[in-house]
Design a protein around this motif. Structure first.
Motif, PDB file in Angstrom:
ATOM      1  N   LEU A 154      -7.436   4.393   0.888  1.00  3.17           N
ATOM      2  CA  LEU A 154      -6.316   4.894   1.389  1.00  3.17           C
ATOM      3  C   LEU A 154      -5.562   5.626   0.097  1.00  3.17           C
ATOM      4  CD1 LEU A 154      -5.067   2.211   3.764  1.00  3.17           C
ATOM      5  CD2 LEU A 154      -6.348   4.215   4.331  1.00  3.17           C
ATOM      6  N   VAL A 155      -5.315   5.050  -0.956  1.00  3.77           N
ATOM      7  CA  VAL A 155      -4.565   5.355  -2.042  1.00  3.77           C
ATOM      8  C   VAL A 155      -5.443   6.743  -2.635  1.00  3.77           C
ATOM      9  CG1 VAL A 155      -3.728   4.790  -4.435  1.00  3.77           C
ATOM     10  CG2 VAL A 155      -3.556   2.942  -2.550  1.00  3.77           C
ATOM     11  N   GLN A 156      -6.592   6.580  -2.982  1.00  3.56           N
ATOM     12  CA  GLN A 156      -7.294   7.723  -3.387  1.00  3.56           C
ATOM     13  C   GLN A 156      -6.994   8.921  -2.486  1.00  3.56           C
ATOM     14  OE1 GLN A 156     -10.219   9.455  -2.762  1.00  3.56           O
ATOM     15  NE2 GLN A 156     -10.994   8.496  -0.937  1.00  3.56           N
ATOM     16  N   SER A 157      -7.260   8.782  -1.236  1.00  2.00           N
ATOM     17  CA  SER A 157      -6.889   9.806  -0.178  1.00  2.00           C
ATOM     18  C   SER A 157      -5.614  10.365  -0.384  1.00  2.00           C
ATOM     19  CB  SER A 157      -7.083   9.401   1.402  1.00  2.00           C
ATOM     20  OG  SER A 157      -8.388   8.808   1.232  1.00  2.00           O
ATOM     21  N   ALA A 158      -4.485   9.544  -0.461  1.00  4.42           N
ATOM     22  CA  ALA A 158      -2.990  10.052  -0.590  1.00  4.42           C
ATOM     23  C   ALA A 158      -2.907  10.925  -2.081  1.00  4.42           C
ATOM     24  CB  ALA A 158      -1.937   9.120  -0.589  1.00  4.42           C
ATOM     25  N   ILE A 159      -3.411  10.548  -2.988  1.00  2.00           N
ATOM     26  CA  ILE A 159      -3.185  11.240  -4.221  1.00  2.00           C
ATOM     27  C   ILE A 159      -3.969  12.440  -4.316  1.00  2.00           C
ATOM     28  CG2 ILE A 159      -4.851   9.933  -5.573  1.00  2.00           C
ATOM     29  CD1 ILE A 159      -3.269   9.958  -8.099  1.00  2.00           C
ATOM     30  N   MET A 197      -4.821  -4.790  -3.396  1.00  6.13           N
ATOM     31  CA  MET A 197      -5.313  -3.704  -3.537  1.00  6.13           C
ATOM     32  C   MET A 197      -6.924  -3.769  -4.388  1.00  6.13           C
ATOM     33  SD  MET A 197      -3.071  -1.567  -2.732  1.00  6.13           S
ATOM     34  CE  MET A 197      -4.208  -0.131  -3.218  1.00  6.13           C
ATOM     35  N   ARG A 198      -7.364  -5.199  -4.437  1.00  3.37           N
ATOM     36  CA  ARG A 198      -8.625  -5.163  -4.618  1.00  3.37           C
ATOM     37  C   ARG A 198      -9.608  -4.733  -3.419  1.00  3.37           C
ATOM     38  NH1 ARG A 198     -10.135 -10.400  -8.095  1.00  3.37           N
ATOM     39  NH2 ARG A 198      -8.708 -10.406  -9.631  1.00  3.37           N
ATOM     40  N   ASP A 199      -8.859  -4.705  -2.185  1.00  3.57           N
ATOM     41  CA  ASP A 199      -9.838  -4.392  -0.983  1.00  3.57           C
ATOM     42  C   ASP A 199     -10.250  -3.109  -1.201  1.00  3.57           C
ATOM     43  OD1 ASP A 199     -10.722  -3.573   1.408  1.00  3.57           O
ATOM     44  OD2 ASP A 199      -8.798  -4.474   2.514  1.00  3.57           O
ATOM     45  N   PRO A 200     -11.314  -2.690  -1.288  1.00  4.88           N
ATOM     46  CA  PRO A 200     -12.122  -1.416  -1.361  1.00  4.88           C
ATOM     47  C   PRO A 200     -11.230  -0.169  -0.170  1.00  4.88           C
ATOM     48  CG  PRO A 200     -13.768  -2.597  -1.400  1.00  4.88           C
ATOM     49  CD  PRO A 200     -12.491  -3.506  -1.008  1.00  4.88           C
ATOM     50  N   GLN A 201     -10.985  -0.621   0.989  1.00  9.15           N
ATOM     51  CA  GLN A 201     -10.493   0.042   1.955  1.00  9.15           C
ATOM     52  C   GLN A 201      -9.067   0.546   1.718  1.00  9.15           C
ATOM     53  OE1 GLN A 201     -12.380   1.156   4.216  1.00  9.15           O
ATOM     54  NE2 GLN A 201     -13.998  -0.408   3.982  1.00  9.15           N
ATOM     55  N   ARG A 202      -8.293  -0.432   0.962  1.00 15.77           N
ATOM     56  CA  ARG A 202      -6.963   0.183   0.595  1.00 15.77           C
ATOM     57  C   ARG A 202      -7.026   1.075  -0.549  1.00 15.77           C
ATOM     58  NH1 ARG A 202      -5.720  -5.593   2.038  1.00 15.77           N
ATOM     59  NH2 ARG A 202      -4.406  -5.775   3.439  1.00 15.77           N
ATOM     60  N   GLY A 241       1.164  11.410   1.327  1.00 17.91           N
ATOM     61  CA  GLY A 241       0.961  12.252   0.362  1.00 17.91           C
ATOM     62  C   GLY A 241       1.253  13.922   0.290  1.00 17.91           C
ATOM     63  N   PHE A 242       1.031  14.431   1.530  1.00 19.96           N
ATOM     64  CA  PHE A 242       1.798  15.746   1.815  1.00 19.96           C
ATOM     65  C   PHE A 242       3.085  15.698   1.778  1.00 19.96           C
ATOM     66  CE2 PHE A 242      -2.328  16.706   4.482  1.00 19.96           C
ATOM     67  CZ  PHE A 242      -3.020  16.812   3.289  1.00 19.96           C
ATOM     68  N   THR A 261       0.964  -1.196   0.081  1.00 15.76           N
ATOM     69  CA  THR A 261      -0.023   0.009   0.026  1.00 15.76           C
ATOM     70  C   THR A 261       0.841   1.261   0.020  1.00 15.76           C
ATOM     71  OG1 THR A 261      -1.764  -1.032   1.103  1.00 15.76           O
ATOM     72  CG2 THR A 261      -1.732   1.038   1.195  1.00 15.76           C
ATOM     73  N   LEU A 262       1.884   1.498   0.684  1.00 17.23           N
ATOM     74  CA  LEU A 262       2.895   2.389   0.820  1.00 17.23           C
ATOM     75  C   LEU A 262       3.551   2.779  -0.402  1.00 17.23           C
ATOM     76  CD1 LEU A 262       4.043   4.614   2.655  1.00 17.23           C
ATOM     77  CD2 LEU A 262       5.918   3.083   3.143  1.00 17.23           C
ATOM     78  N   VAL A 263       3.934   1.674  -1.204  1.00 13.23           N
ATOM     79  CA  VAL A 263       4.657   1.751  -2.437  1.00 13.23           C
ATOM     80  C   VAL A 263       3.567   2.405  -3.444  1.00 13.23           C
ATOM     81  CG1 VAL A 263       5.617   0.674  -4.546  1.00 13.23           C
ATOM     82  CG2 VAL A 263       6.363   0.119  -2.107  1.00 13.23           C
ATOM     83  N   VAL A 264       2.455   1.843  -3.358  1.00  9.36           N
ATOM     84  CA  VAL A 264       1.395   2.475  -4.499  1.00  9.36           C
ATOM     85  C   VAL A 264       0.879   3.730  -4.047  1.00  9.36           C
ATOM     86  CG1 VAL A 264      -0.836   2.027  -5.191  1.00  9.36           C
ATOM     87  CG2 VAL A 264       0.734   0.044  -4.917  1.00  9.36           C
ATOM     88  N   THR A 265       0.821   4.002  -2.907  1.00  9.35           N
ATOM     89  CA  THR A 265       0.572   5.420  -2.411  1.00  9.35           C
ATOM     90  C   THR A 265       1.833   6.458  -2.592  1.00  9.35           C
ATOM     91  OG1 THR A 265      -0.581   4.517  -0.486  1.00  9.35           O
ATOM     92  CG2 THR A 265       0.240   6.846  -0.108  1.00  9.35           C
ATOM     93  N   VAL A 266       3.130   6.153  -2.454  1.00 17.42           N
ATOM     94  CA  VAL A 266       3.966   7.161  -2.985  1.00 17.42           C
ATOM     95  C   VAL A 266       4.022   7.372  -4.422  1.00 17.42           C
ATOM     96  CG1 VAL A 266       6.423   7.349  -2.984  1.00 17.42           C
ATOM     97  CG2 VAL A 266       5.276   6.507  -0.886  1.00 17.42           C
ATOM     98  N   LEU A 267       3.951   6.369  -5.353  1.00 21.51           N
ATOM     99  CA  LEU A 267       4.040   6.484  -6.610  1.00 21.51           C
ATOM    100  C   LEU A 267       2.901   7.155  -6.992  1.00 21.51           C
ATOM    101  CD1 LEU A 267       5.131   2.806  -7.794  1.00 21.51           C
ATOM    102  CD2 LEU A 267       6.450   4.768  -7.613  1.00 21.51           C
ATOM    103  N   LEU A 268       1.833   7.011  -6.605  1.00 26.25           N
ATOM    104  CA  LEU A 268       0.557   7.875  -7.035  1.00 26.25           C
ATOM    105  C   LEU A 268       0.623   9.179  -6.432  1.00 26.25           C
ATOM    106  CD1 LEU A 268      -2.438   5.266  -7.246  1.00 26.25           C
ATOM    107  CD2 LEU A 268      -0.757   5.963  -9.114  1.00 26.25           C
ATOM    108  N   SER A 269       1.112   9.303  -5.518  1.00 25.66           N
ATOM    109  CA  SER A 269       1.284  10.706  -4.674  1.00 25.66           C
ATOM    110  C   SER A 269       2.208  11.668  -5.574  1.00 25.66           C
ATOM    111  CB  SER A 269       1.792  10.784  -3.330  1.00 25.66           C
ATOM    112  OG  SER A 269       0.835   9.939  -2.622  1.00 25.66           O
TER     113      SER A 269
END
Length: 582
Positions: free
Chosen positions: A82-87, A74-79, A441-442, A24-32
């Motif tokens: 988290l990703v959409q919140s960060a980007i 990442m199929r989990d809606p909660q994950r 994301g910040f 989740t963190l790797v995907v979050t950072v890349l999309l951020s």
């Protein structure tokens, strides 16, 4: 001898996915990084900051379809949430909270003040998000309010997870929103009309129509006469008084009311019954830990609301003091003037975030530029020197958009977590993880801005609104006309806000429409409201009994999908404009 069965063990809340899990963190950072670059490029070229949360949700869904075991999480809606919140957080942080403030001293010919201003903007961004985290789902900023972009993100994630009719309706609406946006129609305005408070959005639509047609019909320039700003000042002052009144604890807690030892504090409620306990375990704010979600239940009580806003004011004052010390305000304003500047900057930051947040909560639009301009004009009236005024404007501009964006994301998470059992522990854990994802994301946005601001600015790519601030500072006030007009038009703004009450924010939304002044948006808002009312009546006309709310629920769900699709399609079009800017 009969024995009673043992009492069931208290139900434990399921573990919410963590924002710092490796995948989740790797995907979050890349999309951020992607979100920050998109926000930076578009704000400095086209002057827009798109909502990228839908983009983040869609990419997370696609990643979740990859068969590789780790990515399948990442199929989990909660994950995905988290990703959409960060980007989305990285996009608005880079575009609105960081780049726009630091462009003000740069355009003023004081590049040496960029770094102090960036430090102040980072503080403003951090406090902005912290305050929203503390007070979201209170009487002032309830989760049950519209927060339209949050509904769009949640419905997109749910449609991708469930498929079927919901996905088809959302997808069709998104196509309509995207195509309409290609023809320069503000489809997001129509989308939010399906999602928000009808009275608030009615005033928003009226404001948009007045702004569009008053200049031609009455030969008057509303912006030049500062009519919208005056209406916002009056409505904003009343809204602040209403916010203070909401901070009072009607049950007596915090005013000397006493509770017995071990007695939990009662949760704040809007309506509806208290949730029935499933296991007898007490949760935060007095809600049973084993209970299901119940309409009207809030997770933040009045005491925490009051404390969160006071904490925010204190932190904003600290940030203002640091800017004053590092930005040279001391040399321009000594003694009482310096104290006054710090107090004004701290209060302006808090007021700015609340007004922008309230407008965004109901309409999905946040008039950050216009509210910042109000404080700029106030600074000119008070005779604040040029450099301290520029820093004041930049500090105020750093708050508000991130506050609203975090609210959108928390709303999305609140909708996605409503079915959890037990609900409240899972909701609070999920909200905390969303906040952590936002902070990631910040952090990414700050690094992107630190690396890129200089080449962007030296190439002449600066946010257009920052140029307006600087031009206004240099021009100053040539006469008292602006002050007189704002004082005059503050009266109807205050009266309308007072009439509508804190739950409708009619005055603030009227001023928002006047300030946004997007052509054709008023007609789309009113047309969508008419469709909304007509569809609801048609759907409920065949109800089986007066107390049967299922037809109305079905109508609300359909309308939410349509509105979410229109907002999502419009956001996709905004992001697609990146090709024009590169």
């Amino acid at each position: 001898m009969s024995t009673s069965p043992p009492a069931p063990a208290p139900e434990r809340a399921p573990a919410h996915p963590r924002a710092l899990e490796p995948v989740t963190l790797v995907v979050t950072v890349l999309l951020s990084v992607l979100g920050a670059v998109i926000g930076l490029v578009l704000i400095t070229t086209l002057g827009i900051a798109p909502n990228t949360s839908v983009i983040g949700a869609l990419i997370a869904m696609l990643i979740g379809r990859v068969s590789f075991a780790a990515l399948a999480r990442m199929r989990d809606p909660q994950r995905q949430n988290l990703v959409q919140s960060a980007i989305s957080g990285s996009t608005f942080a880079a575009a609105n909270s960081l780049v726009t403030p630091i462009a003000v001293p740069f355009l003023l010919g004081r590049p040496g003040l960029v770094w102090p201003m960036l430090g102040g903007a980072v503080i403003g961004l951090a406090v902005d998000s912290w305050v929203l985290y503390r007070v979201f789902d209170s009487r002032l900023l309830p989760a049950s309010a519209a927060w339209p972009a949050g509904i769009a993100a949640a419905e997109t994630i749910k449609a991708g997870d469930e498929g079927g009719r919901k996905a088809k309706l959302l997808g069709l609406s998104a196509v309509v929103g995207f195509v309409g946006s290609l023809f320069k129609l503000p489809m997001s305005a129509a989308g939010v009309a399906f999602l928000g408070n009808i009275w608030a959005l009615l005033m928003f639509g009226v404001g948009l129509l007045v702004a569009q047609y008053a200049p031609g019909l009455f030969d008057v320039d509303l912006a030049a006469d500062h009519v919208p700003h005056g209406v916002m000042i009056g409505a904003g002052l009343v809204a602040l008084v209403q916010a203070v009144l909401l901070m009072r604890d009607r049950k007596g807690a915090g005013r000397g009311g006493k509770r017995g030892a071990g007695q939990p504090r009662p949760a704040d409620r809007e309506d509806g019954p208290a949730p029935a306990p499933a296991s007898g375990a007490a949760g935060q704010d007095g809600t049973a830990a084993g209970s299901a979600f119940a309409p009207g239940t809030r997770t933040v009580d009045t005491r925490r609301l009051r404390r969160g806003l006071l904490e925010g004011l204190a932190l904003f004052l600290v940030g203002a003091m640091l800017i004053a010390l590092t930005g040279g305000v001391v040399s321009d304003m000594g003694g009482i003037g310096l104290v006054g500047w710090v107090l004004l900057a701290g209060v302006a930051a808090l007021v700015h975030q609340l007004i922008v947040g309230l407008a965004a909560m109901h309409s999905g639009w946040f008039p950050a530029f216009a509210v910042t301009l109000i404080f700029l004009i106030l600074g000119l009236v008070l005779g604040i020197p040029m450099v301290p005024l520029a820093l004041l404007v930049g500090y105020a501009a750093s708050t508000g958009p991130a506050f609203a964006d975090v609210g959108f994301d928390f709303k999305a998470g609140w909708l996605l977590r409503k079915g959890a059992l037990p609900w409240q522990p899972y909701e609070m854990a999920g909200r905390r993880q969303q906040y952590i994802a936002q902070l990631v994301g910040f952090a990414v946005a700050i690094l992107v801005v630190v690396v890129t601001w200089k080449p962007f600015f030296e190439d002449g790519r600066v946010p257009p609104v920052a140029q307006v601030y600087v031009d206004t500072i240099k021009a100053g006030l040539t006469d008292s006309h602006a002050l007189t007009m704002m004082a005059l038009w503050a009266i109807p703004g205050a009266l309308i806000q007072l009439l509508g009450g804190s739950s409708r924010q009619m005055g603030v939304l009227l001023a928002t429409g006047l300030l946004v002044a997007t052509p054709q948006a008023g007609w789309l808002v009113l047309a969508a409201l008419a469709v909304r009312i007509g569809y609801s009546r048609w759907k409920t006309r065949g109800g089986r009994a007066a107390e049967d709310t299922q037809p109305q629920t079905d109508a609300d769900n359909d309308l939410a999908l349509v509105g979410a699709g229109l907002v999502a399609g419009s956001s996709l079009n905004d992001v697609s404009q990146i090709y024009k800017a590169v």
